[in-house]
Design a protein around this motif. Structure first.
Motif, short mmCIF file in Angstrom:
data_model
loop_
_atom_site.label_atom_id
_atom_site.label_comp_id
_atom_site.label_asym_id
_atom_site.label_seq_id
_atom_site.Cartn_x
_atom_site.Cartn_y
_atom_site.Cartn_z
N GLY A 69 0.81 -1.22 0.00
CA GLY A 69 0.00 0.00 0.00
C GLY A 69 0.84 1.26 0.00
O GLY A 69 0.49 2.26 -0.64
N TRP A 73 0.02 4.47 -2.48
CA TRP A 73 -0.80 5.57 -1.96
C TRP A 73 -0.02 6.73 -1.35
O TRP A 73 -0.61 7.77 -1.07
CB TRP A 73 -1.79 5.05 -0.91
N GLN A 142 0.69 2.92 10.81
CA GLN A 142 0.59 2.66 9.37
C GLN A 142 -0.82 2.24 8.93
O GLN A 142 -1.25 2.56 7.82
CB GLN A 142 1.60 1.58 8.95
N LEU A 146 -2.97 4.09 5.87
CA LEU A 146 -3.43 3.34 4.68
C LEU A 146 -4.87 2.84 4.86
O LEU A 146 -5.26 1.85 4.26
CB LEU A 146 -2.47 2.19 4.40
N ASP A 149 -6.90 1.99 1.75
CA ASP A 149 -6.35 1.07 0.76
C ASP A 149 -7.36 -0.08 0.55
O ASP A 149 -7.71 -0.78 1.51
CB ASP A 149 -5.02 0.51 1.27
#
Ligand SMILES: Cc1cc2nc3c(=O)[nH]c(=O)nc-3n(C[C@H](O)[C@H](O)[C@H](O)COP(=O)(O)O)c2cc1C
Length: 194
Positions: A69, A73, A142, A146, A149
């Motif tokens: 990801g 992104w 994290q 994300l 995602d």
């Protein structure tokens, strides 16, 4: 400096980044999750959901989805913290969870202004409870970065986290393999106006 159990626990809590392989006990996990839900929440919303992941394959899968990801992104002109994580994600041995055996994902209902605040307070409760039991813990950002995602969301849905929930934060927990140093507290961050 005043010492009591609570203040000493607050001061001695550290972010652990080296964990033993051994899983924490079920009753320890229960205590941590219970500490989380005793946190305050805006309007007593309690709309959070704490999902503890202890399955090694699931942990590895989430880590791989995060690594992938980051490349999709996170733009190359993002802020340094994210770019550091993006560079880290390209390394074979990158493990955002520091090889901890337990990951706790804090999610909350969508379009709720206090979602992050409520989950952050709950995780601090959890960190302090972990410290009081002699366990190590660390905030892991994290999953929040994300959170949109699609691959990650599909997988989190498989794990029972509602698709509409926003992923606010996560935490890892385990037995400490190596103690962390004590980052000094910055000066000049307190003011009292009388
Ligand atoms: C919002 C937030 C995000 C963080 N994200 C991460 C992270 O993704 N990975 C990590 O290892 N530590 C993370 N940390 C832990 C901080 O790096 C740590 O709290 C800080 O260095 C101070 O160390 P201490 O917690 O031992 O006092 C995060 C902390 C906060 C509050």
């Amino acid at each position: 400096m005043i010492h009591n159990e609570v203040l000493d626990c607050i001061r001695s809590r550290r972010s652990t980044r080296h964990f033993q392989e051994q899983q924490i006990k079920e009753e320890e996990l229960e205590i941590l999750l219970e500490a989380a839900i005793w946190a305050p929440s805006g309007g007593n919303s309690q709309s959070w959901l704490f999902t503890a992941v202890q399955n090694p394959q699931a942990l590895a899968k989430i880590n791989e989805l995060l690594k992938a990801g980051f490349q999709h992104w996170i733009p190359d002109d993002d802020y340094p913290g994210k770019l550091g994580a993006k560079a880290l994600a390209q390394k074979e041995d990158c493990h955002f969870f520091h090889h901890a055996p337990t990951l706790i994902i804090a999610s909350n209902r969508p379009n709720y202004e206090n979602a992050m605040a409520d989950c952050a307070l709950a995780l601090e409760n959890l960190f302090l409870a972990a410290n009081s039991l002699g366990l190590g813990s660390c905030y892991i950002n994290q999953l929040h970065w994300l959170r949109n995602d699609p691959g990650l969301r599909d997988y989190l849905l498989e794990l029972g986290i509602p698709r509409e929930h926003t992923i606010c934060s996560s935490a890892v927990v385990g037995y400490i393999a190596k103690e962390s140093g004590v980052p000094p507290r910055k000066e000049g961050t307190r003011r009292i106006i009388k």
